[in-house]
Design an enzyme around this catalytic site. Structure first.
Site, PDB file in Angstrom:
ATOM      1  NE  ARG A 172      -1.781   3.547  -2.711  1.00 30.85           N
ATOM      2  CZ  ARG A 172      -1.967   2.394  -3.351  1.00 30.85           C
ATOM      3  NH1 ARG A 172      -3.134   2.128  -3.908  1.00 30.85           N
ATOM      4  NH2 ARG A 172      -1.001   1.495  -3.433  1.00 30.85           N
TER       5      ARG A 172
ATOM      6  CG  MET B 188      -2.009  -1.135   1.090  1.00 24.19           C
ATOM      7  SD  MET B 188      -3.153  -0.861  -0.284  1.00 24.19           S
ATOM      8  CE  MET B 188      -4.183   0.420   0.389  1.00 24.19           C
ATOM      9  CB  CYS B 189       2.776   3.374   1.063  1.00 25.19           C
ATOM     10  SG  CYS B 189       3.356   2.568   2.565  1.00 25.19           S
ATOM     11  N   GLY B 190       0.920   5.621  -0.087  1.00 27.43           N
ATOM     12  CA  GLY B 190       0.614   6.543  -1.169  1.00 27.43           C
ATOM     13  C   GLY B 190       1.687   7.596  -1.289  1.00 27.43           C
TER      14      GLY B 190
END
Length: 313
Positions: free
Chosen positions: A32, A1-3
């Site tokens: 995210r 994930m992560c954005g």
């Protein structure tokens, strides 16, 4: 994930609202990564002989005004601004000397970033909360990167939040995972690269710092990282005059780039870019695997000029 989000201003109007636009982009990505968020913003460069530092002490209470007065007395000049639980301090002095002085003065103080133009602000919480605590909407600058994190391999703390800075005016945000970061961290430490966390993203930043110290340009350092860093990732890297984007050769972590007359933007998903003025008329594309995209500012008679990088060979 992560954005991940990034924004490079090509006009004065965009520079004046850089923090505002970047905040909107980052909030759009917050689903995210709900545990922490941060930004690296470039602007307001200090004069020659000065250094700008973003400092924090996590949970400790620090009298930043008193510290600034002590720095001014020790080095001949200093000024500061407090934003949330960070302080941005400008000091008339060399970074290594200022760093040694801070370590001796109060070991609780942690240097989040240092350089001539960079400011990093990061903390636990959703992007909207983090942005409000630091007053990010009111900040101006030439370019910036942001990250909202879902922790999968290291602790949820302010220190583990992105961006990571391991060299002057250098920062990195990362979506993905590196499999060889523990071994590489030990190799980098033997060559003088210091780390504050066990996060794999900080190792990637440290690798780039080493290559830049060894004389490589940013494009070459990123090219070398494809061979040195084992894993899957999208990197966005900031320097004093621009930023770069790189996806690994497999490119399983998606990313989008867009450009108009007024700005260049990158994000994990287009919906973050869609918040920008003129996004409906932007040139939009997906960055190719294993290719460095680089935008830098050049001082010209007509102002800043952006240039895209060539494919990695």
């Amino acid at each position: 994930m992560c954005g991940i989000v990034g924004l490079f201003a090509k006009t004065d109007a965009m520079e004046c609202r850089l923090g505002d636009h970047l905040t909107d982009m980052l909030i759009e990505m917050q689903d995210r990564g709900p545990d922490s968020a941060g930004v690296a913003l470039y602007g307001d460069p200090v004069p020659d002989g000065w250094v700008k530092l973003s400092l924090t002490a996590d949970a400790a209470e620090i009298d930043w005004s008193a510290l600034t007065h002590q720095l001014a007395a020790a080095f001949g000049g200093a000024e500061h601004a407090v934003r949330g639980n960070h302080a941005m301090i400008k000091v008339k002095g060399a970074f290594e000397q200022v760093r040694a002085w801070l370590a001796a003065q109060d070991p609780r103080i942690r240097i989040v970033s240092a350089g001539t133009a960079i400011e990093i602000y990061k903390d636990q919480g959703l992007p909207e909360q983090v942005a409000q605590s630091f007053g990010l909407r009111n900040l101006t600058g030439t370019h910036a990167l942001g990250h909202t994190r879902m922790a999968t391999e290291s602790a949820v703390t302010t220190a583990h939040s992105h961006p990571f800075s391991t060299g002057l005016d250098l920062c990195l945000v990362h979506n993905g995972s590196l499999s060889n970061h523990n071994r590489l961290r030990m190799q980098l430490q033997r060559k003088g690269i210091a780390f504050q966390t066990d996060n794999d993203s900080e190792v990637a930043a440290g690798y780039l710092t080493l290559r830049l110290r060894e004389g490589a340009g940013l494009k070459q350092a990123l090219n070398d990282s494809i061979r040195a860093l084992d894993g899957f990732y999208t990197f966005a890297v900031g320097t004093h005059d621009g930023f770069a984007v790189l996806r690994d050769p497999i490119a399983c972590k998606h990313a989008v780039l867009a450009e108009t007359h007024d700005w260049v933007a990158m994000a994990t998903e287009f919906r973050a870019i869609a918040t920008l003025p003129g996004a409906d008329g932007a040139r939009v594309w997906e960055p190719e695997p294993g290719r460095v995209y680089l935008w830098q500012r050049e001082s010209t008679a007509t102002g800043a000029r952006a240039h895209a990088g060539e494919a990695v060979t």
